[in-house]
Design an enzyme around this catalytic site. Sequence first.
Site, PDB file in Angstrom:
ATOM      1  N   GLU A 249       9.474  -4.957   4.507  1.00  0.00           N
ATOM      2  CA  GLU A 249       9.976  -4.127   5.549  1.00  0.00           C
ATOM      3  C   GLU A 249       9.561  -3.966   6.944  1.00  0.00           C
ATOM      4  O   GLU A 249       8.341  -4.353   7.031  1.00  0.00           O
ATOM      5  CB  GLU A 249       9.796  -2.613   4.742  1.00  0.00           C
ATOM      6  CG  GLU A 249      10.584  -2.922   3.265  1.00  0.00           C
ATOM      7  CD  GLU A 249      10.586  -1.441   2.818  1.00  0.00           C
ATOM      8  OE1 GLU A 249      11.258  -1.170   1.674  1.00  0.00           O
ATOM      9  OE2 GLU A 249      10.025  -0.249   3.345  1.00  0.00           O
TER      10      GLU A 249
ATOM     11  N   CYS B 136       6.854  -1.773  13.832  1.00  0.00           N
ATOM     12  CA  CYS B 136       5.569  -1.705  12.893  1.00  0.00           C
ATOM     13  C   CYS B 136       5.966  -2.834  11.784  1.00  0.00           C
ATOM     14  O   CYS B 136       6.885  -2.826  11.055  1.00  0.00           O
ATOM     15  CB  CYS B 136       5.866  -0.562  11.858  1.00  0.00           C
ATOM     16  SG  CYS B 136       4.508  -0.299  10.640  1.00  0.00           S
TER      17      CYS B 136
ATOM     18  N   CYS C  98       0.084  -5.253  -1.206  1.00  0.00           N
ATOM     19  CA  CYS C  98      -1.361  -5.325  -0.776  1.00  0.00           C
ATOM     20  C   CYS C  98      -2.351  -5.139  -1.776  1.00  0.00           C
ATOM     21  O   CYS C  98      -2.097  -4.742  -2.982  1.00  0.00           O
ATOM     22  CB  CYS C  98      -1.400  -4.196   0.187  1.00  0.00           C
ATOM     23  SG  CYS C  98      -2.946  -3.887   1.071  1.00  0.00           S
TER      24      CYS C  98
ATOM     25  N   CYS D 288      -5.517   1.527  -1.566  1.00  0.00           N
ATOM     26  CA  CYS D 288      -5.831   2.823  -1.099  1.00  0.00           C
ATOM     27  C   CYS D 288      -4.861   3.795  -1.899  1.00  0.00           C
ATOM     28  O   CYS D 288      -3.950   3.744  -2.201  1.00  0.00           O
ATOM     29  CB  CYS D 288      -5.433   2.960   0.470  1.00  0.00           C
ATOM     30  SG  CYS D 288      -6.304   1.673   1.332  1.00  0.00           S
TER      31      CYS D 288
ATOM     32  N   CYS E 136      -1.598   5.304  -0.774  1.00  0.00           N
ATOM     33  CA  CYS E 136      -0.689   4.441   0.033  1.00  0.00           C
ATOM     34  C   CYS E 136       0.386   3.813  -1.081  1.00  0.00           C
ATOM     35  O   CYS E 136       0.129   3.307  -2.057  1.00  0.00           O
ATOM     36  CB  CYS E 136      -1.193   3.248   0.493  1.00  0.00           C
ATOM     37  SG  CYS E 136       0.000   2.321   1.414  1.00  0.00           S
TER      38      CYS E 136
ATOM     39  N   CYS F  28       4.595   5.972   7.713  1.00  0.00           N
ATOM     40  CA  CYS F  28       3.387   5.413   7.143  1.00  0.00           C
ATOM     41  C   CYS F  28       3.051   5.424   5.782  1.00  0.00           C
ATOM     42  O   CYS F  28       3.194   6.785   5.113  1.00  0.00           O
ATOM     43  CB  CYS F  28       1.978   6.108   7.964  1.00  0.00           C
ATOM     44  SG  CYS F  28       2.378   6.026   9.865  1.00  0.00           S
TER      45      CYS F  28
END
Length: 373
Positions: free
Chosen positions: A107, A120, A127, A131, A134, A348
Amino acid sequence: MTSEHRTQVPSALPTPARINLLDLDRAGFERLFAELGQKPFHGRNVFKWLHKHGVVGFDAMTDLPKTLRQRLGEQTEIRLPRIVHEQPSGDGTRKWVLELADGQRVETVYIPEVGRSTVCVSSQVGCALDCTFCATARQGFNRNLSVGEIIAQVWHVTRQIGTAPTNVVMMGMGEPLANFEAVVAAMGIMQDDLAYMLSKHRVTLSTSGIVPNIYRLREVADVSLAVSLHAPDNTLRDQLVPINRKYPLEELIPACRAFIAGDKRRRVTWEYVMLDGINDSLTHAKRLIRLLEGTPSKVNLIPFNPFPGTDFATTPPERVEAFRQRLLRSGLMAMTRKTRGDEIAAACGQLVGRVADRTRRQAVPLDLRLAAR
Ligand code: SAH
């Protein structure tokens, strides 16, 4: 058998993949054209056609000799990921889902503001860093993006909007410093005068803190650095940003200071997601002030953006503001990031693609609640 015969036998071997010109930065173009026995300036011209003018057909590259255009068509290709989905939001933010050659999806988000526009950009499919707050972490790590797949995000947005963005932030899906070479080359294209012409102040790499690569980055790129801090001490940061167990604050902070050393106008941007009852007390603010003492800094407070399945909640605005005021009083530069595009899951930490949660972890682990005390 003569070689002539051999070429006539249909080969069972797959034809070697053609070079995707989107994977090359300016130096890559010059190298390729030298190998093809061509003048380097033709290489630069193709680079410019591709990125400045958005031309992807060799026939339209009218200042190239016809034979060269033909040869490029035979030996190379310009392979762009496909836009499979676009989601506009009420505040002007737009999110695109891109499908890559192997069917994976990433994305890209476009955020218009007065007098500027920010893209962005994602650097990996998924990933590995896990975290806890997230959404991308939920899908686990799939693979790195190629240079072409990274720069294609800027290419597409430029064509969709009709003009190049003024800023790029490597803050989409993935950890950019875990895909070092490709990210550095792609940022080089963003900064190149023949392509997107962004200055070092307008390309920002955000990292969770892969310390050795912060030092490496300083050697090979001239960009701005943002670091996902989120906690003022190791005990809490170990829980929120697990890479901290490998590269703790006493290593991270000096690496960031070294990154901006020698340029008095530079600051490190510290991202700090505001998690209700976890990292947002005035005691945390005081510890943060102590931690950043002596480091030219800018703190970006990010209201937590919730996503399905998370137990975290965002700090109420008045407490975010109290936290910010505490930082300001100590002389730290601090702002609260406006949440944009949250209703289209473009804010975010909300970028996930359409992938199921493979981690099945508890939303807020018990030890985290303890660490927050
Ligand atoms: N891997 C890089 C880039 C990732 S995302 C990094 O860690 O910096 C960019 C920022 O969004 C990071 O600061 C990240 O911590 C933050 N973020 C992640 N999830 C979030 C969420 N749900 N709400 C608000 N910010 C989030």
